[in-house]
Design an enzyme around this catalytic site. Sequence first.
Site, short mmCIF file in Angstrom:
data_model
loop_
_atom_site.label_atom_id
_atom_site.label_comp_id
_atom_site.label_asym_id
_atom_site.label_seq_id
_atom_site.Cartn_x
_atom_site.Cartn_y
_atom_site.Cartn_z
N GLY A 97 2.92 -2.42 10.83
CA GLY A 97 4.22 -2.69 11.24
C GLY A 97 5.16 -3.79 10.77
N GLU A 138 -5.48 -5.50 10.78
CA GLU A 138 -4.46 -4.54 11.05
C GLU A 138 -4.59 -3.78 12.38
OE1 GLU A 138 -2.44 -3.21 7.20
OE2 GLU A 138 -4.02 -1.96 7.57
N ALA A 146 3.29 -1.22 4.08
CA ALA A 146 3.22 0.27 3.47
C ALA A 146 4.56 0.92 4.02
CB ALA A 146 2.10 1.18 4.03
N SER A 147 4.84 1.49 5.02
CA SER A 147 6.11 2.34 5.15
C SER A 147 7.45 1.68 5.33
CB SER A 147 5.84 2.98 6.68
OG SER A 147 5.34 1.93 7.79
N HIS A 151 -10.02 0.54 5.30
CA HIS A 151 -8.92 0.87 6.15
C HIS A 151 -9.00 1.68 7.05
CE1 HIS A 151 -4.63 1.79 6.72
NE2 HIS A 151 -4.21 0.72 5.87
N ASN A 198 0.83 -1.22 0.01
CA ASN A 198 0.02 -0.05 0.01
C ASN A 198 0.92 1.16 0.04
OD1 ASN A 198 -1.95 2.00 0.41
ND2 ASN A 198 -2.71 1.16 2.41
O1 G3P Z 1 -2.28 -1.00 4.63
C1 G3P Z 1 -1.07 -1.35 5.17
C2 G3P Z 1 -0.73 -0.76 6.47
O2 G3P Z 1 -2.02 0.16 7.03
C3 G3P Z 1 0.33 -1.06 7.13
O3 G3P Z 1 1.16 0.07 7.25
O4 G3P Z 1 3.52 1.23 7.41
O5 G3P Z 1 2.40 -0.26 9.28
O6 G3P Z 1 3.21 -1.23 7.02
P1 G3P Z 1 2.60 0.01 7.86
#
Ligand code: G3P
Length: 228
Positions: free
Chosen positions: A183, A143, A204-205, A95, A11
């Site tokens: 995470g 999540e 994502a991050s 989300h 994402n």
């Molecule tokens: O949609 C993916 C997400 O919300 C997780 O984000 O940055 O924790 O990998 P992250």
Amino acid sequence: MSVDKGPFIINLKNYLEISGPKSLLITREAEKVSQDLGIRIMVSPPQVLLAWVSKNTTLEIVAQHVDSSQIGPSTGFSIPEMVKDSGAVGSLINHSEHPIDITIIAEILKRMKSLDLVSIVCAKNFAELKELSKLEPDYIAIEPPELIGSKRSISTEKPTLISDSFRYLQSSDVNSKLICGAGINTPEDVRIALDLGSSGILAASSIVKSDKWYEKIYELAIQFKDSK
Ligand code: G3P
């Protein structure tokens, strides 16, 4: 519930690191990893870049959100029909950064099913996962919001949430597959989640903010191969 592994969903959210043409650059790196490893990778670019990224990659592209608004006079909304015609194969829905009411989710899913779009509905906790599973999306992504964007992953902080979610979907009559995220930073995070029953991963991050996109995607994606 089937336990086939995949997809690995990246994402891109609205991070400036992937703004404009950079969304296509990171998608192309993901495409290379997908080809090199034979792993199913999906990318979810910023909504405004959905059509452009979709048309320029062989990867499956999913929207970050879709609205239930009507065809025609619904200025500024992203409706399933337009998402499909933009070249995307599906969408994230609900989300935790873009939550919507369950009655709206139900309407959207009905419309997406009729268009053959892949649905990935996010749940922020176990209670929500149970509720949303009644709607039978293709995937439910668990999540915990407090771990999103952090260096602490669902795999290490809340492993039982993954195993409980897996067991629940497996024992209930629904066909939705489990995805987990929040995470996810390390290969170990991916490995633990897959071992605990998750079919796919949503991240994502850790990828977007990496200065070596190919290498980061590769080290996470290869865990799918090892877990097959
Ligand atoms: O949609 C993916 C997400 O919300 C997780 O984000 O940055 O924790 O990998 P992250």
